[in-house]
Design a protein around this motif. Structure first.
Motif, PDB file in Angstrom:
ATOM      1  N   ALA A  38       0.836  -1.207   0.000  1.00  0.00           N
ATOM      2  CA  ALA A  38       0.000   0.000   0.000  1.00  0.00           C
ATOM      3  C   ALA A  38       0.873   1.260   0.000  1.00  0.00           C
ATOM      4  O   ALA A  38       0.616   2.209  -0.751  1.00  0.00           O
ATOM      5  CB  ALA A  38      -0.938  -0.014   1.210  1.00  0.00           C
ATOM      6  N   PHE A  39       1.904   1.274   0.828  1.00  0.00           N
ATOM      7  CA  PHE A  39       2.829   2.403   0.829  1.00  0.00           C
ATOM      8  C   PHE A  39       3.554   2.500  -0.509  1.00  0.00           C
ATOM      9  O   PHE A  39       3.771   3.600  -1.038  1.00  0.00           O
ATOM     10  CB  PHE A  39       3.837   2.260   1.970  1.00  0.00           C
ATOM     11  CG  PHE A  39       3.298   2.629   3.319  1.00  0.00           C
ATOM     12  CD1 PHE A  39       3.500   3.893   3.855  1.00  0.00           C
ATOM     13  CD2 PHE A  39       2.566   1.717   4.077  1.00  0.00           C
ATOM     14  CE1 PHE A  39       3.003   4.239   5.101  1.00  0.00           C
ATOM     15  CE2 PHE A  39       2.061   2.049   5.324  1.00  0.00           C
ATOM     16  CZ  PHE A  39       2.273   3.317   5.836  1.00  0.00           C
ATOM     17  N   ALA A  40       3.930   1.350  -1.061  1.00  0.00           N
ATOM     18  CA  ALA A  40       4.689   1.349  -2.308  1.00  0.00           C
ATOM     19  C   ALA A  40       3.883   1.940  -3.462  1.00  0.00           C
ATOM     20  O   ALA A  40       4.427   2.672  -4.291  1.00  0.00           O
ATOM     21  CB  ALA A  40       5.131  -0.079  -2.644  1.00  0.00           C
ATOM     22  N   LEU A  63       1.707  -3.141  -9.640  1.00  0.00           N
ATOM     23  CA  LEU A  63       1.695  -3.581  -8.250  1.00  0.00           C
ATOM     24  C   LEU A  63       0.271  -3.832  -7.775  1.00  0.00           C
ATOM     25  O   LEU A  63       0.004  -4.841  -7.102  1.00  0.00           O
ATOM     26  CB  LEU A  63       2.386  -2.546  -7.364  1.00  0.00           C
ATOM     27  CG  LEU A  63       2.469  -2.884  -5.872  1.00  0.00           C
ATOM     28  CD1 LEU A  63       3.081  -4.260  -5.643  1.00  0.00           C
ATOM     29  CD2 LEU A  63       3.264  -1.821  -5.120  1.00  0.00           C
ATOM     30  N   VAL A  64      -0.662  -2.946  -8.098  1.00  0.00           N
ATOM     31  CA  VAL A  64      -2.058  -3.178  -7.721  1.00  0.00           C
ATOM     32  C   VAL A  64      -2.543  -4.504  -8.301  1.00  0.00           C
ATOM     33  O   VAL A  64      -3.153  -5.324  -7.599  1.00  0.00           O
ATOM     34  CB  VAL A  64      -2.952  -2.016  -8.199  1.00  0.00           C
ATOM     35  CG1 VAL A  64      -4.435  -2.374  -8.006  1.00  0.00           C
ATOM     36  CG2 VAL A  64      -2.628  -0.740  -7.432  1.00  0.00           C
ATOM     37  N   ASP A  65      -2.269  -4.733  -9.566  1.00  0.00           N
ATOM     38  CA  ASP A  65      -2.729  -5.974 -10.206  1.00  0.00           C
ATOM     39  C   ASP A  65      -2.082  -7.195  -9.552  1.00  0.00           C
ATOM     40  O   ASP A  65      -2.760  -8.209  -9.321  1.00  0.00           O
ATOM     41  CB  ASP A  65      -2.398  -5.943 -11.700  1.00  0.00           C
ATOM     42  CG  ASP A  65      -3.247  -4.948 -12.468  1.00  0.00           C
ATOM     43  OD1 ASP A  65      -4.280  -4.509 -11.929  1.00  0.00           O
ATOM     44  OD2 ASP A  65      -2.870  -4.599 -13.610  1.00  0.00           O
ATOM     45  N   GLN A  66      -0.782  -7.115  -9.244  1.00  0.00           N
ATOM     46  CA  GLN A  66      -0.116  -8.266  -8.651  1.00  0.00           C
ATOM     47  C   GLN A  66      -0.621  -8.533  -7.235  1.00  0.00           C
ATOM     48  O   GLN A  66      -0.805  -9.690  -6.840  1.00  0.00           O
ATOM     49  CB  GLN A  66       1.403  -8.063  -8.654  1.00  0.00           C
ATOM     50  CG  GLN A  66       2.167  -9.345  -8.361  1.00  0.00           C
ATOM     51  CD  GLN A  66       3.656  -9.179  -8.499  1.00  0.00           C
ATOM     52  OE1 GLN A  66       4.340  -8.903  -7.509  1.00  0.00           O
ATOM     53  NE2 GLN A  66       4.183  -9.340  -9.710  1.00  0.00           N
ATOM     54  N   TRP A 135      -4.840  -0.278   2.102  1.00  0.00           N
ATOM     55  CA  TRP A 135      -5.036  -0.594   0.686  1.00  0.00           C
ATOM     56  C   TRP A 135      -6.173   0.242   0.088  1.00  0.00           C
ATOM     57  O   TRP A 135      -6.090   0.680  -1.065  1.00  0.00           O
ATOM     58  CB  TRP A 135      -5.296  -2.084   0.497  1.00  0.00           C
ATOM     59  CG  TRP A 135      -5.189  -2.492  -0.949  1.00  0.00           C
ATOM     60  CD1 TRP A 135      -6.175  -2.947  -1.762  1.00  0.00           C
ATOM     61  CD2 TRP A 135      -3.994  -2.471  -1.754  1.00  0.00           C
ATOM     62  NE1 TRP A 135      -5.692  -3.211  -3.018  1.00  0.00           N
ATOM     63  CE2 TRP A 135      -4.352  -2.931  -3.046  1.00  0.00           C
ATOM     64  CE3 TRP A 135      -2.670  -2.115  -1.511  1.00  0.00           C
ATOM     65  CZ2 TRP A 135      -3.425  -3.032  -4.091  1.00  0.00           C
ATOM     66  CZ3 TRP A 135      -1.750  -2.216  -2.541  1.00  0.00           C
ATOM     67  CH2 TRP A 135      -2.129  -2.664  -3.806  1.00  0.00           C
ATOM     68  N   MET A 136      -7.218   0.487   0.860  1.00  0.00           N
ATOM     69  CA  MET A 136      -8.273   1.389   0.394  1.00  0.00           C
ATOM     70  C   MET A 136      -7.689   2.753   0.041  1.00  0.00           C
ATOM     71  O   MET A 136      -8.051   3.360  -0.975  1.00  0.00           O
ATOM     72  CB  MET A 136      -9.352   1.550   1.473  1.00  0.00           C
ATOM     73  CG  MET A 136     -10.138   0.315   1.818  1.00  0.00           C
ATOM     74  SD  MET A 136     -11.199   0.621   3.283  1.00  0.00           S
ATOM     75  CE  MET A 136     -11.359  -1.038   3.945  1.00  0.00           C
TER      76      MET A 136
END
Length: 392
Positions: A38-40, A63-66, A135-136
């Motif tokens: 989430a930070f990344a 990154l979101v998809d992974q 994550w939200m």
């Protein structure tokens, strides 16, 4: 303001993170962990904002998809397979968060008939509410920058699923609270005690998403009004003060996001905002700065860097006195101003924390490498916090 331009260092750290965790290196198995990722996401977006280099935004998308493909699905060592939601492959891709997201811990979760082991539980998988709220926020960041409401929809679907699963009646009269940790399938609590700041984190994350949804003329987004109401009720009348540096930083981040939403007119819980400022200040004054004199072996980088990120957010709070519109309560503004001024007296802690852990990173010390992934992304966030500290 953050005067030093740390873009080059942050770029190096985040490229290292992308390679070492299997995001960009096809020869490495993806090592996904929800809090860290989430930070990344926010860091990649911040680097895009600074450089306008689309490759950073592409890394955020990847990154979101992974994360969804790894943590939105069952573990490879589990009996079940596929999406946590049980949806087929196509529908699961469209709604990857409707059954939550795994933490990404190395050990499988505790079985229903297995006795609890407090030490082992830290390394066991499951779902954490406060990881889901991070994550939200990352998904909100993606919508804010790309204009793609799909990310926001995923965040709001996650909020609905998390609230429904973690919420329970804590008292005989039905007053709601949140479990701290749930099983991967969200059917049983793994740790029943409630996290001190989980309701506040949820309230702020849901308020941010609802505010952002108001900026887009899109039908069918969840409203989250019921969730916001219950989360606000969980926060009332409870002290949020803590002596944990990471917890103090979280309070300060929440205060920053609340401030931005208050200015926008999308956060009405002003007395809670005042309480968060009071509790954050009491926490800072209670914790002091003596921990900075301890050797690295007695300290944890990511917990202290969480504090420095929050202090970067506290630096933004001074805008409140300038941007507060005349239609807000002047008496409340009068009450808030000295609290904000008192918080700013602690801002010098942030660069001291950053300098210490930059030194440990440069030396490659064992105390840095022990939690390398999370240390890397939180150092990067503290050095370049712009997008992470945005809201709405």
């Amino acid at each position: 303001m953050h005067k030093e331009d740390n873009t080059m260092l942050v770029s190096d750290v985040m490229l290292d993170f992308a390679i070492s965790t299997g995001l960009t290196d096809p020869d490495r198995a993806p090592r996904r962990y929800l809090w860290t990722d989430a930070f990344a996401v926010c860091n990649f977006v911040e680097l895009y904002r600074r450089s306008q280099d689309e490759s950073w935004l592409e890394l955020a998308r990847q990154l979101v998809d992974q994360v969804h493909r790894v943590l939105g699905r069952h573990r490879v060592d589990a009996e079940a397979s596929g999406w946590l939601s049980g949806l087929d492959e196509q529908e699961g891709e469209l709604h990857p968060t409707v059954a939550g997201l795994r933490i990404g811990k190395p050990l499988a979760e505790r079985l229903p008939d297995e006795p609890s082991d407090e030490r082992l539980e830290w390394d066991r998988d499951g779902q954490y509410y406060h990881y889901l709220t991070k994550w939200m926020h990352a998904l909100s960041c993606m919508t804010r920058v790309t204009g793609d409401v799909t990310y926001l929809r995923w965040g709001m679907e996650l909020a609905r699923a998390a609230h429904r699963a973690f919420r329970y009646a804590a008292t005989p009269d039905g007053a709601p609270a949140l479990h701290w940790k749930m099983s991967i399938d969200l059917k049983r609590p793994l740790v029943r005690s409630a996290g001190l700041h989980d309701p506040l984190d949820g309230l702020v994350a849901c308020s941010e998403m609802r505010s952002l949804a108001g900026d887009f003329a899109v039908d069918g987004l969840p409203d989250l009004g019921e969730e916001i109401g219950e989360l606000a009720s969980m926060c009332r009348g409870k002290s949020l003060a803590t002596d944990d540096p990471l917890g103090i930083g979280g309070l300060l981040c929440d205060a920053d996001w609340m401030e931005l939403l208050v200015i926008k007119g999308d956060f009405q819980h002003l007395r809670l905002f005042r309480q968060v400022l009071d509790d954050a200040l009491a926490s800072l004054e209670g914790a002091g700065d003596t921990f900075l004199e301890l050797p690295a072996r007695y300290r944890l980088a990511f917990r202290e860097l969480g504090l420095s990120i929050g202090l970067r957010g506290a630096a933004n709070l001074a805008r409140l006195a300038v941007e507060f519109q005349e239609d807000h309560d002047p008496d409340l503004l009068f009450e808030l101003t000295p609290r904000i001024e008192a918080l700013t007296r602690h801002l010098a802690l942030a660069p001291r924390i950053e300098r210490f852990w930059r030194g440990e990173r440069d030396k490659g010390s064992e105390h840095w490498k022990e939690h390398r992934d999370i240390n890397m992304v939180m150092l990067a966030t503290s050095l370049a916090p712009g997008e992470f500290l945005q809201a709405g």
